[in-house]
Design a protein around this motif. Structure first.
Motif, short mmCIF file in Angstrom:
data_model
loop_
_atom_site.label_atom_id
_atom_site.label_comp_id
_atom_site.label_asym_id
_atom_site.label_seq_id
_atom_site.Cartn_x
_atom_site.Cartn_y
_atom_site.Cartn_z
N LYS A 33 8.17 5.41 5.82
CA LYS A 33 7.87 6.35 4.74
C LYS A 33 6.40 6.22 4.37
O LYS A 33 5.85 5.12 4.38
CB LYS A 33 8.75 6.05 3.52
N LEU A 35 3.56 7.12 1.39
CA LEU A 35 3.33 7.52 0.00
C LEU A 35 1.83 7.69 -0.25
O LEU A 35 1.01 6.98 0.31
CB LEU A 35 3.86 6.46 -0.97
N TYR A 36 1.51 8.63 -1.12
CA TYR A 36 0.14 8.83 -1.60
C TYR A 36 0.22 8.91 -3.12
O TYR A 36 0.88 9.80 -3.65
CB TYR A 36 -0.45 10.11 -1.01
N ASN A 37 -0.41 7.98 -3.81
CA ASN A 37 -0.32 7.89 -5.28
C ASN A 37 1.13 7.81 -5.74
O ASN A 37 1.54 8.51 -6.68
CB ASN A 37 -1.05 9.04 -5.97
N ASN A 38 1.93 7.02 -5.06
CA ASN A 38 3.34 6.80 -5.35
C ASN A 38 4.22 8.03 -5.19
O ASN A 38 5.35 8.07 -5.67
CB ASN A 38 3.54 6.20 -6.75
N LEU A 39 3.70 9.06 -4.52
CA LEU A 39 4.48 10.27 -4.22
C LEU A 39 4.57 10.43 -2.71
O LEU A 39 3.65 10.03 -1.98
CB LEU A 39 3.81 11.51 -4.82
N PRO A 40 5.66 11.01 -2.22
CA PRO A 40 5.77 11.20 -0.76
C PRO A 40 4.63 12.06 -0.22
O PRO A 40 4.29 13.09 -0.81
CB PRO A 40 7.11 11.92 -0.60
N SER A 91 10.07 14.32 2.15
CA SER A 91 10.24 13.03 1.48
C SER A 91 9.24 11.98 1.97
O SER A 91 9.34 10.82 1.61
CB SER A 91 11.66 12.51 1.71
N THR A 137 7.25 1.09 3.85
CA THR A 137 6.48 2.11 3.14
C THR A 137 5.00 1.87 3.37
O THR A 137 4.49 0.77 3.10
CB THR A 137 6.80 2.05 1.64
N ASN A 139 1.22 2.96 2.33
CA ASN A 139 0.46 3.62 1.26
C ASN A 139 -0.76 4.27 1.87
O ASN A 139 -1.60 3.60 2.45
CB ASN A 139 0.08 2.63 0.18
#
Length: 140
Positions: A33, A35-40, A91, A137, A139
């Motif tokens: 997964k 994430l970028y700035n805690n968003l998918p 997602s 995950t 980042n």
């Protein structure tokens, strides 16, 4: 003569109907997964490259920082030999498979969104279990 031709035809017919087996057609499944700035991170391009001269010493997959010599950034070069390409879904999920490269068992992942790109490494025997790698995950 007819019997010989019939025999040859039968042999050819039977050999043409067998299943193909490709030695070395093993594939590695990669999932994770982003994430970028805690968003998918959605619809980001994901490319996997073979890395020919890296010798990772752990199974940790993290961003390759070119300014930090401890990350062995000089081992990775984007030489255009993409072996698999996909996009993250809504997602931020990555799911793809790569063929096992004959010349190396080390791979890097390049994630691009717009004009920005980050490289993560390394997929190797340290983190591949039964032809499966979970990136966790990442980042971006």
């Amino acid at each position: 003569m007819k019997k010989i031709l019939l025999f040859i035809f039968t042999v050819l017919l039977l050999t043409a109907c067998r299943d193909d087996y490709y030695e070395g057609d093993e594939r590695i499944i990669i999932e994770g997964k982003v994430l970028y700035n805690n968003l998918p991170l959605t619809n980001a391009e994901v490319r996997v490259y073979p890395v020919y001269n890296a010798t990772p010493n752990s199974g940790v997959i993290s961003e390759i920082n070119y300014n930090n010599p401890e990350n062995n950034a000089n081992y990775y070069s984007d030489n255009g030999n993409t072996i698999s390409k996909t996009y993250t879904n809504n997602s931020g999920i990555i799911s793809l498979s790569i063929p096992r490269n004959i010349n190396t068992s080390v791979y890097a992942i390049k994630i691009s969104k717009g004009y920005d790109s980050k490289v993560y490494g390394y997929i190797s025997h340290y983190n591949t279990i039964n032809y499966y790698v979970n990136l966790g995950t990442l980042n971006y």
